[in-house]
Design an enzyme around this catalytic site. Structure first.
Site, PDB file in Angstrom:
ATOM      1  N   SER A 277      62.093   6.003  29.541  1.00  0.00           N
ATOM      2  CA  SER A 277      62.255   6.239  28.110  1.00  0.00           C
ATOM      3  C   SER A 277      60.882   6.322  27.438  1.00  0.00           C
ATOM      4  CB  SER A 277      63.151   5.152  27.518  1.00  0.00           C
ATOM      5  OG  SER A 277      63.614   5.511  26.240  1.00  0.00           O
ATOM      6  N   ASP A 371      72.751  11.788  29.294  1.00  0.00           N
ATOM      7  CA  ASP A 371      71.858  10.970  28.459  1.00  0.00           C
ATOM      8  C   ASP A 371      72.091  11.324  26.994  1.00  0.00           C
ATOM      9  OD1 ASP A 371      69.809   9.620  27.212  1.00  0.00           O
ATOM     10  OD2 ASP A 371      68.194  10.501  28.392  1.00  0.00           O
ATOM     11  N   HIS A 405      71.545   7.248  29.919  1.00  0.00           N
ATOM     12  CA  HIS A 405      70.124   7.043  29.643  1.00  0.00           C
ATOM     13  C   HIS A 405      69.506   5.950  30.507  1.00  0.00           C
ATOM     14  CE1 HIS A 405      66.424   7.167  27.367  1.00  0.00           C
ATOM     15  NE2 HIS A 405      66.537   5.890  27.028  1.00  0.00           N
TER      16      HIS A 405
END
Length: 466
Positions: A277, A371, A405
């Site tokens: 991320s 995601d 994610h």
């Protein structure tokens, strides 16, 4: 470490095969004659055992084989798992099964008939764990202690109502035997170094997490047992580091790279980077501007600088920026923020793009196609086009359908919804649990192969069996 002996409950069980014909089977038992010549069977005490192979204590990323013995032929049972995290939050899963003709239940061979998952899922009782309270994510904070998982087998197909026939307590470690954990407080650095068993030196990796901040060690500690010296690096919201991500200075990360390359247990002349991320776009910036980096893996990350301006010497890369008003809401009322981010290809935001073409080593992009935090597939495509446009080798991109994610090491339950640390709101991260779980196993193998090839210099690497 000593293996934990399984705790066994003993009980009696009368197995009725065909009630209409009065034919009963019980193993073991003794037939007795009733008046009229009918044969009945006396209920006997049977030892139902749950065993874990190859051992009852192992690391979190290791699979185990769950076998239940001492059941009646084709007996319906429910298997149940439970775990409490370090804050006391309860996570549970269950699945319905039937024993085979010999009274054995082997999760490597027996499909789940319903419950938290279905089908042949030997590790389903782990990856399907769900929090009792909503918005709680399973994260390991103290890697020096194991997660303790209680596994039970119950009569029938009711997860709450059946009698408990057997139970085993299973400990899943985050520090493998011989792995050393060394806190790092050198200069400004706030980190923890994990070293594999042996003399070394070992290929070095820097491990960065995302916008939740703090010092996350569980991925680094698990990766170290596979032969890497891994530095879990905090960069805000930890000890005396900034409490908020208002701005980022690349010199801090340069100091971390230098620390690794100067460490006697780290094999030079370069290190690898692993980022998730926000930590992913930081790794892309490090690879583009800093020396001594030979390979970079990013998990669901953006190719532009995000959340805060990035400073390096006399240069500033602005953050991509976002418009929260572009969010959507799921049927359950959670935010879907994938579309709030500005498009880095638009002229107004191109200055936030990271110049990947300056990097010296190859890239691996791990992309979850479900995601809902970043448009990760789009960003990986931008990276590939940009690198090729500058005469560079295209990156390796691995797409995982049905994957959200938060891609963790194997057997972590997928985090589909939690409170976003920056927004302070409940955000939907996506992921179909079964597909997401399989992606985590595959991604973990691919990350090891990539680093062994490009940091350790091994051309042919056999992945560990999962």
């Amino acid at each position: 470490m000593m293996a934990t002996a399984p705790a066994v409950l003993r009980g009696s069980r009368l197995c009725q095969q065909n009630s209409s014909s009065r034919s009963w089977a019980l193993l073991p038992s003794s037939p007795k004659l009733r008046p009229g010549g009918l044969v009945s069977y006396v209920s006997a005490r049977m030892a139902v055992t749950m065993s874990l192979e190859p051992r009852s204590r192992c690391c979190w990323d290791e699979p185990v084989r769950i076998i239940v013995r001492g059941l009646c032929p084709e007996q319906p049972v429910t298997l149940r798992s439970s775990l409490r995290d370090e804050n006391g939050a309860l996570f549970r899963a269950h699945a319905r099964y039937c024993a085979d003709g010999g009274g054995e239940l082997d999760l490597m061979r027996a499909p789940a008939l319903g419950g938290s998952f279905t089908g042949l899922e030997p590790m389903g009782l782990f990856w399907a764990l769900e929090p009792e309270k909503h918005l709680v994510r399973l994260v390991k904070r103290d890697v020096q202690t194991p997660f303790v998982v209680e596994l039970e087998v119950l009569e029938g197909h009711e997860p709450e109502g059946g009698r408990v026939l057997g139970r085993v307590v299973h400990e899943r470690d985050f520090l493998a035997p011989g792995v050393r954990r060394e806190p790092v407080r050198a200069g400004r650095l706030r980190a923890t170094l994990f070293l594999p068993p042996g003399e070394g030196p070992f290929p070095g990796i820097l491990d960065l997490f995302g916008s939740s901040g703090g010092l996350c060690e569980y991925r680094a500690s698990l990766l170290a047992r596979h032969g890497f010296a891994v530095l879990a690096l905090a960069y805000f919201r930890f000890e005396d580091l900034p409490a908020y991500l208002n701005e980022v200075h690349l010199e801090y990360f340069e100091e971390a790279v230098d620390f690794m390359l100067q460490h006697p247990k780290v094999k030079g002349p370069s290190v690898g980077l692993l980022g998730f991320s926000k930590g992913g776009d930081l790794c892309l910036s490090m690879a583009s501007y800093l020396k001594g980096i030979s390979a970079t893996v990013v998990i669901n990350a953006c190719v532009a600088n995000t959340l805060a301006p990035l400073h390096y010497k006399d240069m500033i890369i602005p953050d991509l920026g976002n418009d929260l008003g572009k969010h959507t809401t799921t049927e359950s009322g959670f935010l879907n923020i994938m579309n709030i981010w500005n498009n880095p290809l638009e002229e107004s935001y191109r200055q936030s793009l990271i110049p990947l073409e300056k990097a010296q080593g190859p890239f691996l992009f791990i992309v979850g196609l479900d995601d809902h935090n970043w448009n990760s597939e789009f960003y990986a495509h931008i990276a590939s086009e940009r690198l090729q446009a500058h005469g560079k080798e295209r990156p390796q991109i691995i797409h995982f359908p049905g994957t959200g994610h938060c891609i963790d090491p194997p057997y972590f339950p997928p985090s589909r919804v939690s409170v976003h640390s920056v927004l302070g709101l409940a955000v939907f991260y996506g992921g179909e649990p079964k597909a997401h779980s399989r992606a985590q196993v595959d991604a973990w193998q691919q990350i090891q192969i990539f680093f062994h090839t490009h940091v350790n210099g091994k051309k042919s690497v056999k992945p560990s069996k999962m």
